[in-house]
Design a protein around this motif. Sequence first.
Motif, PDB file in Angstrom:
ATOM      1  N   ASP A  49      46.568  60.373  28.773  1.00  0.00           N
ATOM      2  CA  ASP A  49      45.820  59.126  29.002  1.00  0.00           C
ATOM      3  C   ASP A  49      46.097  58.578  30.402  1.00  0.00           C
ATOM      4  O   ASP A  49      45.185  58.074  31.082  1.00  0.00           O
ATOM      5  CB  ASP A  49      46.213  58.091  27.948  1.00  0.00           C
ATOM      6  CG  ASP A  49      45.724  58.482  26.571  1.00  0.00           C
ATOM      7  OD1 ASP A  49      44.759  59.305  26.469  1.00  0.00           O
ATOM      8  OD2 ASP A  49      46.283  57.998  25.543  1.00  0.00           O
ATOM      9  N   GLU A  50      47.354  58.683  30.791  1.00  0.00           N
ATOM     10  CA  GLU A  50      47.711  58.196  32.132  1.00  0.00           C
ATOM     11  C   GLU A  50      46.977  59.002  33.202  1.00  0.00           C
ATOM     12  O   GLU A  50      46.440  58.436  34.172  1.00  0.00           O
ATOM     13  CB  GLU A  50      49.225  58.305  32.324  1.00  0.00           C
ATOM     14  CG  GLU A  50      49.701  57.709  33.649  1.00  0.00           C
ATOM     15  CD  GLU A  50      51.221  57.806  33.788  1.00  0.00           C
ATOM     16  OE1 GLU A  50      51.736  57.438  34.838  1.00  0.00           O
ATOM     17  OE2 GLU A  50      51.859  58.271  32.792  1.00  0.00           O
ATOM     18  N   THR A  60      44.168  60.597  32.864  1.00  0.00           N
ATOM     19  CA  THR A  60      42.738  60.276  32.769  1.00  0.00           C
ATOM     20  C   THR A  60      42.433  58.937  33.424  1.00  0.00           C
ATOM     21  O   THR A  60      41.400  58.777  34.102  1.00  0.00           O
ATOM     22  CB  THR A  60      42.321  60.255  31.287  1.00  0.00           C
ATOM     23  OG1 THR A  60      42.679  61.492  30.681  1.00  0.00           O
ATOM     24  CG2 THR A  60      40.823  60.059  31.144  1.00  0.00           C
ATOM     25  N   LYS A  61      43.314  57.959  33.241  1.00  0.00           N
ATOM     26  CA  LYS A  61      43.093  56.652  33.868  1.00  0.00           C
ATOM     27  C   LYS A  61      43.135  56.762  35.389  1.00  0.00           C
ATOM     28  O   LYS A  61      42.371  56.098  36.098  1.00  0.00           O
ATOM     29  CB  LYS A  61      44.149  55.663  33.384  1.00  0.00           C
ATOM     30  CG  LYS A  61      43.968  55.243  31.938  1.00  0.00           C
ATOM     31  CD  LYS A  61      45.076  54.305  31.504  1.00  0.00           C
ATOM     32  CE  LYS A  61      44.915  53.898  30.050  1.00  0.00           C
ATOM     33  NZ  LYS A  61      46.008  52.997  29.613  1.00  0.00           N
ATOM     34  N   LEU A  86      50.043  62.807  24.606  1.00  0.00           N
ATOM     35  CA  LEU A  86      48.836  61.988  24.595  1.00  0.00           C
ATOM     36  C   LEU A  86      48.940  60.849  25.599  1.00  0.00           C
ATOM     37  O   LEU A  86      47.971  60.523  26.302  1.00  0.00           O
ATOM     38  CB  LEU A  86      48.607  61.446  23.175  1.00  0.00           C
ATOM     39  CG  LEU A  86      47.323  60.652  22.959  1.00  0.00           C
ATOM     40  CD1 LEU A  86      46.085  61.506  23.260  1.00  0.00           C
ATOM     41  CD2 LEU A  86      47.247  60.129  21.518  1.00  0.00           C
ATOM     42  N   GLU A  87      50.145  60.243  25.688  1.00  0.00           N
ATOM     43  CA  GLU A  87      50.328  59.154  26.662  1.00  0.00           C
ATOM     44  C   GLU A  87      50.173  59.679  28.088  1.00  0.00           C
ATOM     45  O   GLU A  87      49.502  59.057  28.929  1.00  0.00           O
ATOM     46  CB  GLU A  87      51.698  58.530  26.466  1.00  0.00           C
ATOM     47  CG  GLU A  87      51.809  57.747  25.156  1.00  0.00           C
ATOM     48  CD  GLU A  87      53.232  57.230  24.934  1.00  0.00           C
ATOM     49  OE1 GLU A  87      54.106  57.552  25.772  1.00  0.00           O
ATOM     50  OE2 GLU A  87      53.440  56.535  23.920  1.00  0.00           O
TER      51      GLU A  87
END
Length: 724
Positions: A147-148, A150-151, A143-144
């Motif tokens: 998210d990275e 996606t950012k 998930l991390e």
Amino acid sequence: MLTAPHDVQDSLNQPLSDTMSLYEKEPGTEESAVTGPSLDAEDPQERIEARRLRIAARIEAKRREALGEDLKVPKEKKEEARKSHKQIEDSRQRLTKLVSDGTQLVTNIQIATDAKETQRRAEEEELKRQRREKLDTEAKSSLEKFDEITKKWALDKPKQVPQKMWEILNSQQQQCAHLIGDKNNLISELQKELRRKDDQYVKDLKKQAEDIDLLVERMEEQIKNLTKTYRQELLQIEKVFELERRELLTANRNKWEQGMEARRDKELETLMSRMRKVEEYEQQLKQLRVQDGEEYNMIKIKLEADVQVLQQQLQQMKATYQLNQEKLEYNYQVLKKRDEENTITKSQQKRKITRLQDVLNNLRLKQAKQVKQYKEENQSLMDDYKRIVEQYKELQKKMRHFSAVDAKMFEDIWLMNEEEMKQLVQKALEADRIIQEQQLGMRWEPPELGFLDNVGPLLAKQKDQKPAITVAQEVMSSNAHRDESPAMLGQSDGRVRQGGPAVSAQTVKHILELLCDESGFLIENKLTRLLSPLDKDERSLIKLDSIFGALGIAVEEDVYKLVEFFCRYKRERSAAKPDEDGDAGESNADSSAGGSHGPQGLIHPNEVLGAIKAFVMEFQKPRERTAPPRLMEERDSSEDATYWAAAAKAIPESRLRVWDALESALEKYHNVLSGRAQLITETVSLRHQNTELRTLLHQYLNSQVNAELEIPPTQMLQGEYSHT
């Protein structure tokens, strides 16, 4: 799987337990006997009961000793029972130990398997926990990373340089590939773990099959051992029971031999006593023979004397027989003579019967002819009767039809004439009113004319009759006696009974008294209680009133009918009795022909109820029927002339005289008026003539011709007027 040894154990223990239960009862009984009331107890009742039991035991011991029974046998039985019980108890203990050992041997496999399963479940829980932690850690790291990635997409959107975009895309692709590689590694590890679990499951199945085979093998071995041991123990128990059986048979055989010995002794003793009784009976028989011989001799002597007496009587009977035989021969001759005479008479009677038979046959032929003739005549008469009855019925039908038509026609004509008469009467009354009010100037009052209210032909009025209770009161209050001359009922007040036989007051009184005494069921019980304090006459009158009301007797005519019916009922009952003597019949006939019914010929009180019933059946039913239509000949026309005469006299004679005087005065007045009318007519005609003459005169005077004349008519008229 582990319940099979227990089932086998229960099935094998069942017969042994049943056998043991049978033998366990005896020690219980001994203990219950031992633990009875004690002499050392604190309760006095228990000590008394213990003493009673001890006394009963002593009495029983004495009885057995007297009978020769051995008192040591029960003790031996108790010892033997204890030996068998001990053998059963030992067998049960050995079998129980064997069963427990076998059960432990079988259950060891289950215990080991349960321990392994418990350890496996603990290890599996630990592996599940580690796998869950690893999955959670992997999910967080993924998930991390996601998210990275996606950012970075959001930060790189403003950049439009293709080279930088290419570098960013390569880095993003590398990160995505790294993320997917981590996921694939995790999936491969989980697949390896799954294959390992499958292999472990196969191994566990094999191990379980081996354990089951071992368990079944041990169970079968245990069953075989138990079966073998049970059989051995049962053989031991059977041997013990067989030994006990042989001992019991030996003891019973000894007892049987002792009993047989005692029986033989008793039979010998009985035989000796019987022999003694036989000797006594023989002595008694000898004594009886001697006594019977003496009695026989005495009876023989007595019978010989009786034989001699009977022989003498026989001689006398023979003499009597000879005499009777001679008498019978004489009587036989007499009867023979009479028989001959009877034969002659019989032949004469036969000839007479033959002659009478011929006469009877002739009479029968005549009777048959007459019967046939009478039948034909009867048939013809019946036909004539039926024809005449039909004609009579037809005639009655026509008569009723014409009577109804005539009655209808008469009623229509009556109504027409009556209507015309009423119109004329109304005109006459109207004329009378006008004369009174207008001509005479007087107040007019209409006369009372009852016939104007009548519509249709006049009906005959029934004659007034006295009430039935009044007649009963007059009869009951009379002091007539049986020996006085019969006074006619109703003659005292000047009235005579019409249309029936005369009945004496004494007869009526007697019948009313019988009716009052025998018809109590027609009176209410409440009324009977109320009448008890009254006098006999008053009580009888009230009872008769109630009875008359129940029977429907209302007027004097009904009382006559009741009395006459009772007298006629008595005569009919007397004539119906065939066993009545002729004198009574003649006296009744004379009394009925004479017209007076004295008390000696009245109805019996027992026949009152039947007479009342017959009276009600005969007289009450016609009253309930509807009245037949009135025919012309049934109508009473005696008052028709009076009715029409009353219509003719609607105006009184005084009024008619006034009418005559008024008529003469009016005629004179009419004559005067007629003269005046003529004079007025003449005056009117003269006036017309004068008017016409004046008109002519005026025309003549005003004519132009007068001017041409030397002396005109006007001058002459003026001269005449002046002279006048």
